[in-house]
Design an enzyme around this catalytic site. Sequence first.
Site, PDB file in Angstrom:
ATOM      1  CG  HIS A  10      13.173   0.706  -4.093  1.00 13.92           C
ATOM      2  ND1 HIS A  10      14.078   1.481  -3.401  1.00 13.92           N
ATOM      3  CD2 HIS A  10      11.955   1.012  -3.584  1.00 13.92           C
ATOM      4  CE1 HIS A  10      13.445   2.223  -2.520  1.00 13.92           C
ATOM      5  NE2 HIS A  10      12.150   1.958  -2.600  1.00 13.92           N
ATOM      6  CD  GLU A  88       6.587   2.993  -0.234  1.00 13.28           C
ATOM      7  OE1 GLU A  88       5.600   2.243  -0.034  1.00 13.28           O
ATOM      8  OE2 GLU A  88       7.702   2.809   0.289  1.00 13.28           O
TER       9      GLU A  88
END
Length: 249
Positions: A10, A88
């Site tokens: 990202h 994550e």
Amino acid sequence: MTRKLVLLRHGQSQWNLDNRFTGWVDVDLTEQGRQEAAAAGKLMKDEGLQFDVAYTSVLKRAIHTLQGALKELDQDWLPVHKSWRLNERHYGGLQGLDKAETAAKHGEEQVKIWRRSYDIPPPAMDVTDPGHPGHDRRYATLDRNALPGTESLATTLVRVLPYWHDAIAPQLKAGQTVLVTAHGNSLRALYKYLNDISNAQILELNIPTGIPLLFELDDNLRVQSYRYLGDPEAAKRAAEAVANQGKAK
């Protein structure tokens, strides 16, 4: 037949900018992060990539990066699958803390171990903590006790791999071109698996935000080649900047 897989971290998030441990906290992109998403889309467009399917996490910084990249690619219509397994790594009790301040308190080497080692997790977040994913309704269908309160890269890999084998790999084997937009550590886990690198080697791997990493795989999904799209020196500098985040000021 060569299979193409792109891994995309990202774009810059607000807590990347603030140099804070983010983990599963649902922080959005900065304006720079949105620009990185569009730039990633342009790099992939210039490469001539035509995707068949995309995968991302359930965290908005990855979702919005994917949306921005697909818009630039003019492939907004692409089927997109979201999974918590691509989230994550959970940073436990470190989530929300300033990385430089944590390094000053605990030492840069300890923070590097927490951030980049293979099998040592940060201190855990208790299941009763309001920030624990068990209290977040996006995970309501999952067993609260099975949700992580902290993770090492090793346990992140254990989480990610079933999704790779069950969802992503079959598409690649079927000849599909695949885009995975996720996070630094979920992508490090996939990188380790794909390249079969050692636990020691993974310690030094840093994945920059917003720069597509193109893999070419054979029929058995063995890596034939991989490279960052765009300027290699820019990717190197961006990776070095990621490495420096855990140093005391």
